[in-house]
Design a protein around this motif. Structure first.
Motif, short mmCIF file in Angstrom:
data_model
loop_
_atom_site.label_atom_id
_atom_site.label_comp_id
_atom_site.label_asym_id
_atom_site.label_seq_id
_atom_site.Cartn_x
_atom_site.Cartn_y
_atom_site.Cartn_z
N ASP A 20 0.86 -1.18 0.00
CA ASP A 20 0.00 0.00 0.00
C ASP A 20 0.89 1.23 0.00
OD1 ASP A 20 -2.58 1.48 0.35
OD2 ASP A 20 -1.57 2.09 2.20
N THR A 21 0.70 2.09 -0.98
CA THR A 21 1.56 3.27 -1.13
C THR A 21 1.50 4.17 0.10
OG1 THR A 21 1.25 3.22 -3.52
CG2 THR A 21 2.04 5.28 -2.56
N GLU A 22 0.31 4.46 0.57
CA GLU A 22 0.15 5.38 1.70
C GLU A 22 0.89 4.88 2.93
OE1 GLU A 22 -3.46 7.71 4.06
OE2 GLU A 22 -3.92 5.95 2.83
N THR A 23 0.73 3.60 3.23
CA THR A 23 1.36 3.03 4.41
C THR A 23 2.87 2.94 4.26
OG1 THR A 23 -0.64 1.70 4.75
CG2 THR A 23 1.31 1.08 6.00
N GLU A 24 3.33 2.52 3.09
CA GLU A 24 4.76 2.38 2.87
C GLU A 24 5.48 3.71 2.93
OE1 GLU A 24 5.11 0.30 -0.81
OE2 GLU A 24 4.42 -1.61 0.01
N ILE A 25 4.86 4.76 2.36
CA ILE A 25 5.48 6.09 2.41
C ILE A 25 5.59 6.57 3.86
CG2 ILE A 25 5.06 8.53 1.90
CD1 ILE A 25 4.14 7.70 -0.86
N LEU A 26 4.55 6.34 4.65
CA LEU A 26 4.60 6.75 6.06
C LEU A 26 5.71 6.02 6.80
CD1 LEU A 26 3.26 8.48 8.27
CD2 LEU A 26 1.82 6.51 8.80
N LEU A 27 5.83 4.71 6.58
CA LEU A 27 6.88 3.95 7.24
C LEU A 27 8.26 4.42 6.81
CD1 LEU A 27 5.43 0.31 7.12
CD2 LEU A 27 5.55 1.85 9.09
N ARG A 28 8.42 4.75 5.53
CA ARG A 28 9.72 5.25 5.06
C ARG A 28 10.05 6.58 5.71
NH1 ARG A 28 8.31 2.94 -0.10
NH2 ARG A 28 7.52 4.94 -0.90
N GLU A 29 9.04 7.43 5.89
CA GLU A 29 9.27 8.71 6.56
C GLU A 29 9.63 8.50 8.03
OE1 GLU A 29 6.24 11.60 5.92
OE2 GLU A 29 6.22 11.31 3.74
N TYR A 30 9.05 7.48 8.65
CA TYR A 30 9.41 7.16 10.02
C TYR A 30 10.87 6.71 10.13
CZ TYR A 30 4.49 7.15 11.64
OH TYR A 30 3.21 7.48 11.99
N THR A 31 11.31 5.93 9.17
CA THR A 31 12.65 5.33 9.28
C THR A 31 13.76 6.21 8.73
OG1 THR A 31 12.30 4.15 7.19
CG2 THR A 31 11.80 2.96 9.23
N ARG A 32 13.44 7.12 7.81
CA ARG A 32 14.51 7.88 7.13
C ARG A 32 15.47 8.58 8.08
NH1 ARG A 32 11.47 10.66 3.83
NH2 ARG A 32 11.50 9.02 2.25
N PRO A 33 15.00 9.37 9.05
CA PRO A 33 15.96 10.03 9.95
C PRO A 33 16.73 9.05 10.82
CG PRO A 33 13.68 10.41 10.67
CD PRO A 33 13.61 9.79 9.32
N ILE A 34 16.09 7.95 11.18
CA ILE A 34 16.77 6.94 12.00
C ILE A 34 17.88 6.27 11.20
CG2 ILE A 34 16.46 4.77 13.24
CD1 ILE A 34 13.57 5.65 13.79
N LEU A 35 17.59 5.91 9.96
CA LEU A 35 18.60 5.30 9.10
C LEU A 35 19.76 6.28 8.87
CD1 LEU A 35 16.30 3.54 6.50
CD2 LEU A 35 17.66 2.42 8.28
N ARG A 36 19.43 7.56 8.74
CA ARG A 36 20.48 8.56 8.55
C ARG A 36 21.38 8.61 9.78
NH1 ARG A 36 17.45 12.89 8.11
NH2 ARG A 36 17.00 12.45 5.91
N ALA A 37 20.77 8.60 10.96
CA ALA A 37 21.56 8.63 12.19
C ALA A 37 22.41 7.38 12.36
CB ALA A 37 20.62 8.79 13.40
N ALA A 38 21.93 6.27 11.80
CA ALA A 38 22.65 5.00 11.91
C ALA A 38 23.71 4.83 10.82
CB ALA A 38 21.66 3.84 11.85
N GLY A 39 23.78 5.80 9.89
CA GLY A 39 24.73 5.69 8.80
C GLY A 39 24.28 4.73 7.71
N LEU A 40 22.98 4.47 7.63
CA LEU A 40 22.45 3.51 6.67
C LEU A 40 21.57 4.16 5.61
CD1 LEU A 40 21.38 0.70 9.18
CD2 LEU A 40 23.45 0.76 7.79
N GLU A 41 21.61 5.49 5.53
CA GLU A 41 20.70 6.20 4.63
C GLU A 41 20.88 5.78 3.18
OE1 GLU A 41 19.34 10.83 3.77
OE2 GLU A 41 21.34 10.38 4.53
#
Length: 465
Positions: A44-65
């Motif tokens: 589902d596009t709506e759900t997947e986009i929301l989850l990606r927005e949730y994880t993006r800053p965390i992945l950046r902080a973890a060096g996994l962006e």
């Protein structure tokens, strides 16, 4: 569009169970592979986009962006999240439904990112390889002692020592592996809190989630041997987590109201698609006039009731948020599934425009164009679907609709190839190879289409991958 499909990637049964258990959020049963074809997933596009927005800053902080970590929604109502390879975070839809606010779900994702950042899967595989080697050596030594003991007499000390050598190492190695897994969980907790603080987010949601599981599992864990648990004992784990989390300067930070609304809208959408209509009605009664409740009722109505009433409800939502791509998507999906594909085209065009041509939405638009049976739409459908599968290569829907469009055009080589690709993604290797073999006879030898078809013909059966 909430689309249930089966993830094609093969999981080795034993290793998948060990890995999932080692890195799961809580001591819950991991999702099992479905007939060797992988776990059932939802798109589902709506759900997947929301989850990606949730994880993006965390992945950046973890060096996994830059690692292109994907979010995968598992079709399971229990609360669970886990990683089973180095490039995907799996989240049960139940984890989304049961997270009352974004912060609780973000905390779960931060914990799983901790596993990825720590390279826990690779390290666990090394531990498993080491354990296997130790077991082989112990078995050889034990068998040798048994053989010597047998020559000396069945009741000799060597025979007894050999039997003990065969039986003891397995338990020792198992406890060692479980201890290692517990340490990984503790490390992921610490990393998760670190990432949340680094991104200015509260670790309270993570703590609240773990505490809830602690309360639910206290009785089950009573009297359990802590050395036989793959996760830290709940009370000890949550106590350690609370100590870390409360040190964060963002402990009391609340979720943004707009983000909370989006979170609630996704939960409403999942409820409408995945739960019984009476359950949806109880969860979102008519007395609730909030946008999430209206969203859930509109979807549930079209799925289980009167299409005309559903369209009226969806139109009322669009009046409130005229730039919400997902309201137009739902309207188009309702019309398409209601047998009115020509009328579905306009709202799906709008949804595609507002969503920056999201591949899954464009696949739905392509499906409406094809289902309209208007030959004037054939070339447009092919162009839209080709672009969609280029960006989203693991969705069988795109290829199956592309096959129909090519068939309508009379391009049977491309139609066979697209049908083969759809079958391959569904895990139907036999059909995929048959269609690809036929496609090869229609393409010029060595052409791009011939090469793609040949790759499918040459692919190994899924069970051997």
């Amino acid at each position: 569009m909430l689309l249930p499909i089966v993830l094609r990637k093969k999981w080795s049964g034993g290793l998948a169970a060990i890995v999932a258990a080692a890195v799961a959020l809580a001591p819950l049963a991991p999702v099992s592979a479905q007939q060797g074809k992988g776990p059932p997933i939802l798109r589902d596009t709506e759900t997947e986009i929301l989850l990606r927005e949730y994880t993006r800053p965390i992945l950046r902080a973890a060096g996994l962006e830059k690692q292109n970590i994907q979010m995968v929604i598992i079709n399971d109502s229990s609360f669970n999240a886990f990683v089973a390879d180095g490039r995907r975070i799996f989240v049960n839809y139940g984890a989304i439904m049961q997270s009352e606010n974004p912060n609780q779900l973000i905390g779960v994702l931060a914990h799983e990112t901790g596993h990825l950042a720590g390279g826990h899967l690779a390290k666990l595989r090394q531990q498993l390889a080491t354990a296997q080697t130790q077991m082989i050596i112990a078995t050889i030594l034990g068998a040798g002692a048994l053989a010597v003991g047998a020559r000396s007499g069945s009741n000799s000390g060597l025979a007894n020592a050999g039997a003990a050598t065969l039986s003891a190492p397995g338990e020792v190695i198992r406890r060692s592996l479980l201890s290692y897994q517990r340490q990984q969980e503790e490390n992921a907790d610490r990393a998760g809190v670190k990432f949340l603080s680094a991104t200015g987010q509260s670790p309270k949601g993570m703590y609240e989630t773990f505490k809830r599981f602690t309360n639910e599992s206290l009785f089950a864990a009573r009297g359990a041997d802590p050395y036989l648990q793959s996760h830290p004992m709940p009370a000890d784990r949550v106590e350690a987590l609370e100590g870390l989390a409360r040190q964060s300067p963002y402990w009391d930070k609340k979720d943004d109201a707009a983000l909370q609304l989006r979170h609630d809208m996704v939960r409403a959408k999942i409820s409408a698609f995945m739960e019984r209509p009476d359950t949806v009605a109880r969860r979102y009664p008519l007395s609730d006039n909030g946008m999430p409740a209206r969203y859930a009722r509109a979807i549930s109505t079209y799925l289980h009731g009167d299409l005309r009433s559903a369209l009226s409800q969806i139109d009322a939502l669009i009046q409130v948020q005229p730039n919400n791509a997902y309201f137009y998507e739902v309207r188009g999906q309702a019309l398409l599934e209601g047998g009115r594909p020509s009328e579905a085209i306009a709202p799906l065009r709008k949804a595609a425009q507002l969503s920056n041509n999201a591949p899954l939405i464009n696949m739905l638009l392509g499906q409406a164009l094809v289902a309209s049976e208007n030959k004037a739409y054939t070339e447009e459908a092919i162009a839209i679907l080709r672009a969609a599968v280029a960006r989203e290569s693991e969705a069988p829907l795109g290829y199956s609709q592309l096959a129909m469009a090519y068939g309508r055009k009379g391009d049977y080589a491309e139609a066979d190839l697209a049908s083969a690709q759809a079958a391959f993604l569904r895990g139907d290797n036999k059909t995929a190879r048959e269609l690809a073999s036929r496609a090869k006879t229609r393409f010029a030898v060595g052409s791009p289409g011939w090469v793609k078809a040949d790759d499918i013909v040459a692919s190994k059966p899924l069970s051997n991958q």
